[in-house]
Design an enzyme around this catalytic site. Structure first.
Site, short mmCIF file in Angstrom:
data_model
loop_
_atom_site.label_atom_id
_atom_site.label_comp_id
_atom_site.label_asym_id
_atom_site.label_seq_id
_atom_site.Cartn_x
_atom_site.Cartn_y
_atom_site.Cartn_z
CG HIS A 186 -1.99 1.08 1.17
ND1 HIS A 186 -3.33 0.79 1.09
CD2 HIS A 186 -1.90 2.44 1.17
CE1 HIS A 186 -4.03 1.93 1.05
NE2 HIS A 186 -3.16 2.94 1.09
CG HIS A 191 -1.37 6.44 -2.47
ND1 HIS A 191 -2.57 6.39 -3.16
CD2 HIS A 191 -1.63 5.96 -1.24
CE1 HIS A 191 -3.51 5.91 -2.36
NE2 HIS A 191 -2.98 5.63 -1.19
CG HIS A 218 -7.79 3.83 0.19
ND1 HIS A 218 -7.33 3.41 -1.04
CD2 HIS A 218 -6.74 4.46 0.78
CE1 HIS A 218 -6.06 3.77 -1.18
NE2 HIS A 218 -5.67 4.40 -0.09
CD GLU A 276 -6.66 6.59 5.64
OE1 GLU A 276 -5.55 7.12 5.83
OE2 GLU A 276 -7.20 6.57 4.51
CG HIS A 307 -5.74 2.90 5.60
ND1 HIS A 307 -4.47 3.26 6.00
CD2 HIS A 307 -5.93 3.50 4.40
CE1 HIS A 307 -3.91 4.04 5.08
NE2 HIS A 307 -4.77 4.20 4.08
CG ASP A 352 -1.08 5.87 2.95
OD1 ASP A 352 -1.49 5.56 1.81
OD2 ASP A 352 -1.79 6.42 3.79
#
Length: 363
Positions: A15, A17, A214, A217, A238, A295
């Site tokens: 995970h 980005h 997602h 979270e 998450h 992340d």
């Protein structure tokens, strides 16, 4: 003096980005080259503006992208370069396999409505963005020896983009793309149920495209439940707030659902407050299936070691647990079975563990 890594062995990251993992130097380079104003003109100053030291809300965190994405979006050269440099970054962190995610639409300036980041209309389509990222990742894989796959993100606030996202997943599935994701502001009520997203995920199920979402979270357990039951997700980005619904959590434990945990991120986005027990502590206690991930390391001024140090120092994580969670990450990766087995063998060997007896030999 550099501190010793908390876990100095091969790791798997699921995970992260791409647009949250860019080198500040690269942002400054393209800002200058393309004449795009940035809030600072040195690496240190830029990191002060876009980096975080104190928790913000999730929308506050998302606003950080507005500062630097205009320098990268719409530029073929920049997009390929950030993908290539991403692999180099992961090689330094001893990551042997990574799945990196991004929204093709947020890097395009043509055939996308609305055009993001106030860009003038150009001729870079979401489709070509994916081709460029693939090239950068594949060249990075060749040069740095890290196996890389990518995940294409739908955005919660732009359901009209989602049907194209799943088509791009299908088109580029032989060239790094392994899955679809739903990202963005989880507080948009019932956005999991927007027809564009539902349609895209139904098509993903039909076409055998892997799915992550997602959820949980900052959102309520209902968002997690929608991700599982409506979008048929195979992993949760998450997923912390799942714990507020014990029945849902125990069902997901039974299903061996994979939680993509990002500890340092959860502190800075306010998804977790340090006066409470972190969800990952409960996951560890219950021997749940989860991974540790960065992340958005650019904004969180972190590396993967930041997350390992945090769990080791503050939550009593051990070498054994780090090995277990990386093996689970490999098992929950979106690689085809034969490549997954190769990755697992690589980890067992590096960790000095005997590979488990294969399922075929069980009585």
């Amino acid at each position: 003096m550099t501190q010793m890594p908390a876990f100095d062995k091969p790791k798997v990251e699921l995970h992260v980005h791409l647009d949250g993992a860019i080198k500040p130097e690269t942002i400054l380079f393209y800002g200058r080259k393309r004449g795009i104003p940035l809030p600072a003109d040195t690496v240190e100053e830029l990191q002060k503006v876009i980096g975080m030291d104190q928790p913000l809300s999730l929308p506050g965190f998302l606003a950080k992208f507005d500062y630097y994405m205009p320098a990268i979006a719409g530029s073929r050269e920049a997009i390929k370069r950030i993908a290539y440099e991403f692999v180099e970054m992961k090689a330094k962190e001893k990551v042997v396999y990574v799945e990196v995610r991004y929204s093709p639409h947020l890097l395009a300036n043509s055939k996308v409505q609305p055009i993001p980041w106030n860009q003038a209309e150009g001729d870079l389509t979401p489709d070509e963005v994916v081709a460029l990222v693939n090239q950068g990742l594949q060249e990075g894989e060749r040069d740095f020896g890290v196996k890389v796959r990518s995940i294409l993100c739908c955005m919660r606030h732009q359901p009209t983009w989602s049907p194209e996202v799943v088509e791009l997943c299908k088109k580029y599935r032989q060239q790094t793309v392994v899955a679809i994701d739903l990202a963005g502001d989880e507080t948009i009520t019932d956005s999991s149920l927007f027809p564009g997203h539902v349609q895209a995920y139904e098509e993903a199920v039909r076409s055998g495209v892997h799915r992550t979402v997602h959820a949980g979270e900052v959102g309520k357990p209902e968002v997690v439940q929608q991700a599982v039951d409506v979008l048929k997700t195979e992993r949760l980005g998450h997923g912390y707030h799942t714990l507020e619904d014990e029945a849902l959590y125990s069902r997901l434990l039974q299903q061996n659902m994979h939680f993509e945990v990002c500890p340092w991120s959860s502190y800075l986005t306010g998804a977790w407050t340090p006066d409470t027990e972190h969800a990952v502590v409960r996951f560890k206690k219950d021997q749940a299936n989860y991974s540790l991930n960065t992340d958005d390391p650019l904004i969180f001024k972190s590396t993967l070691d930041t997350d390992y140090q945090m769990t080791k120092r503050d939550m009593g994580f051990t070498e054994e647990e780090f090995q277990r969670l990386n093996i689970n990450a490999a098992k929950s990766s979106f690689l085809p079975e034969d490549e997954k087995q190769e990755l697992l063998d690589q980890l067992y060997k590096a960790y000095g563990l005997p590979p488990p007896a294969s399922a075929g030999q069980d009585p």
